[in-house]
Design an enzyme around this catalytic site. Structure first.
Site, PDB file in Angstrom:
ATOM      1  N   LYS A   1      -4.157  -5.099  25.724  1.00  0.00           N
ATOM      2  CA  LYS A   1      -4.213  -5.782  27.139  1.00  0.00           C
ATOM      3  C   LYS A   1      -4.891  -4.679  28.228  1.00  0.00           C
ATOM      4  O   LYS A   1      -4.235  -3.491  27.829  1.00  0.00           O
ATOM      5  CB  LYS A   1      -2.952  -6.350  27.637  1.00  0.00           C
ATOM      6  CG  LYS A   1      -2.663  -7.803  26.683  1.00  0.00           C
ATOM      7  CD  LYS A   1      -1.396  -8.195  27.544  1.00  0.00           C
ATOM      8  CE  LYS A   1      -0.954  -9.537  26.702  1.00  0.00           C
ATOM      9  NZ  LYS A   1      -1.937 -10.668  26.699  1.00  0.00           N
TER      10      LYS A   1
ATOM     11  N   ARG B   1       1.157 -17.398  18.502  1.00  0.00           N
ATOM     12  CA  ARG B   1       0.779 -18.229  17.621  1.00  0.00           C
ATOM     13  C   ARG B   1       1.310 -18.231  16.210  1.00  0.00           C
ATOM     14  O   ARG B   1       1.666 -18.852  15.251  1.00  0.00           O
ATOM     15  CB  ARG B   1      -0.472 -19.220  17.648  1.00  0.00           C
ATOM     16  CG  ARG B   1      -1.731 -18.132  17.482  1.00  0.00           C
ATOM     17  CD  ARG B   1      -3.194 -18.492  17.990  1.00  0.00           C
ATOM     18  NE  ARG B   1      -3.003 -18.279  19.691  1.00  0.00           N
ATOM     19  CZ  ARG B   1      -3.923 -18.516  20.490  1.00  0.00           C
ATOM     20  NH1 ARG B   1      -5.347 -19.104  19.773  1.00  0.00           N
ATOM     21  NH2 ARG B   1      -4.134 -18.228  21.576  1.00  0.00           N
TER      22      ARG B   1
END
Ligand code: BES
Ligand code: MN
Ligand code: ZN
Length: 485
Positions: free
Chosen positions: A264, A338
């Site tokens: 990120k 996920r």
């Protein structure tokens, strides 16, 4: 930290102790809550000057102080009487508590603010939430003060106490969320789960890296490859409902999300300490269950790890095999939530016969673009359960908005090399792609709703019941309502 004052119910103000401040509610039409109306004319005329001057408007949460007959009174605004609701009562109660703390009032008396609605629970919630502040790591502040006693005039004791228990569960979850990544590690979450299980006679199982890897949880194991911090797969079982089917809650316990190899940007990366707020929903609900003891069965499942980029970290292009045997092409290591939830949902589907599964996750930045910090995005596979969620959302004021999981979206996660890939089409419907991915790990006949709380778990507008820069503890009140509380 949340305050834990002694709470007592008194019949009317004349039986009140000589508390430091008496809080009376006032509506926009300048009428007072019931015990305010019963105060002597002398005392009430003491308020008149403030009302006539226009200072007292009765806006929700507004405070005005009066010194009459040697006693301190505060009028707390409740807004317009015809529009009174649970949230306004929470805000007004929180505002009273917050001012008591700032004025260092040891003992306070609150008139019941709930005479126009059907329950005193919101007042209990507001009392617990209003005192909340995260200051564990501040060593230079004076933290010695806490309110020792609160009297509430003429409230329903059971409802008020339920509200306080629920508010304290939310504060507990906020503390977990607010703790930095080097404190709130997967081990810390497992220890928090152990404490709850001991206090509430709840069963607990914690699988370590070797165990869950051996068991075939390739999603969690894959994400955890990049960190030396020990990952955990935590299971809580609250059994108090005989043969009833369990309701299963799964929460993302990602204690710090750097993005992994798909790293990120630096700006705001610190906020990724909040990436375990889904697990805080599960732990917060269990915290409340251990005290409220409803006659139901609930299972909590928390896959927990950091997402870092160590030398063994999962790489873009790698293929992982989840607990239900499906293969996943990892196209972006930052879509890690996920991957760990895939194992949590598969485990829930395989080992239980759930009435339903709910999952909670700070899953996508895209949901913040879609709904801001106002509503939680929800998706699911069952209309009836979805209605239940929406109904509890309306009752608790915790806003949700449904996004569709239509087949056209579900096709977007098909992979060329594996069964599915961990992202959809770049720049398109990112939150739905994540929901479509999770759907692959829920057994088809089990009703399921996914809550994407990335926008609502922190970053909400500050108020008397939620300080600036704090985790919110969102969704706990909604879930407890679904569970019948
Ligand atoms: N934890 C983040 C989601 C997130 C991002 C929450 C920003 C709050 C603010 C999640 O693990 C993530 O990084 N998701 C990616 C998915 C993408 C790579 C498909 C995202 O949203 O960018
Ligand atoms: Mn991520
Ligand atoms: Zn994440």
């Amino acid at each position: 930290m949340s305050h834990h004052p002694k709470i007592s119910i008194i019949k009317n103000l004349t039986t009140s102790s000589s508390s430091d401040i008496v809080f009376i509610g006032i509506y926009k039409d300048k009428t007072l809550t019931p015990s305010g109306k019963n105060l002597s004319t002398d005392i009430r005329s003491g308020f008149d000057s403030g009302i006539k001057s226009g200072d007292v408007k009765g806006k929700t949460g507004e405070l005005n102080f009066f010194y009459v007959d040697g006693r301190k009174y505060a009028l707390v605004g409740l807004g317009s009487k015809s529009k009174i609701n649970a949230e306004k009562i929470r805000i007004a109660s929180g505002s009273a508590i917050r001012s008591a703390i700032s004025k260092k009032a040891k003992t306070i008396t609150l008139d019941c603010f709930c005479s126009e609605i059907d329950s005193c629970q919101p007042m209990g919630e507001g009392i617990a939430l209003g005192g909340y502040e995260y200051n564990d790591l501040k060593t230079m502040d004076d933290k010695s003060f806490s309110i020792s006693e609160i009297e509430v005039v003429n409230a329903n004791e059971d409802q008020l106490n339920d509200g306080i228990v629920i508010g304290q569960a939310v504060c507990f979850a906020r503390d977990l969320g607010n703790r930095p990544g080097n404190v709130a590690t997967p081990t810390h979450l497992a220890n928090a789960a152990k404490d709850i299980s001991e206090a509430g006679n709840i069963d607990i199982k914690v699988f370590d890296r070797d165990e869950f890897t051996e068991m075939g949880m390739g999603g969690l194991a894959g994400v955890a490859q990049g960190t030396d911090e020990p990952p955990k797969f935590i299971i809580l079982e609250y059994n108090n409902g005989g043969e009833k089917k369990p309701k299963v809650l799964v929460g993302k316990g990602l204690t710090f999300d750097s993005g992994g190899i798909s790293i990120k940007p630096a700006a705001k990366m610190d906020q990724m300490k909040y990436d375990m707020c889904g697990s805080a929903v599960v732990l917060g609900v269990f915290h409340a269950l251990s005290k409220l003891k409803p006659e139901i069965n609930v299972v909590g499942i928390i896959p927990s790890t950091e997402n870092l980029s160590g030398s063994r970290a999962v790489k873009p292009g790698d293929v992982l095999t989840a607990y239900n045997g499906k293969t996943i092409e990892v196209l972006n290591t930052d879509a890690e939530g996920r991957l760990i939830l895939a194992d949590g949902l598969s485990y829930a589907s395989k080992h239980y016969d759930p009435e339903y599964i709910l999952d909670f996750a700070t899953l996508t930045g895209a949901i913040v673009v879609t709904l801001g910090h106002i509503a939680t995005g929800i998706m699911g596979n069952d209309d009836k359960l979805m209605e239940e969620v929406k109904n509890s959302s309306k009752k608790t004021g915790e806003k949700v908005w449904e996004l569709p999981l239509w087949p056209e979206y579900c096709k977007q996660i098909k992979s060329d090399v594996a069964d599915i890939k961990n992202m959809g089409s770049a720049g398109q419907a990112g939150s739905i792609a994540a929901g479509a991915f999770l759907k692959e790990f829920v057994e088809k006949n089990i009703p399921w709703v996914h809550f994407d709380i990335a926008g609502t778990a922190w970053g909400a507008k500050p108020s008397s019941i939620n300080p600036k820069g704090s985790a919110t503890g969102v969704a706990i009140r909604l879930v407890l309502d679904m569970l019948g509380k």
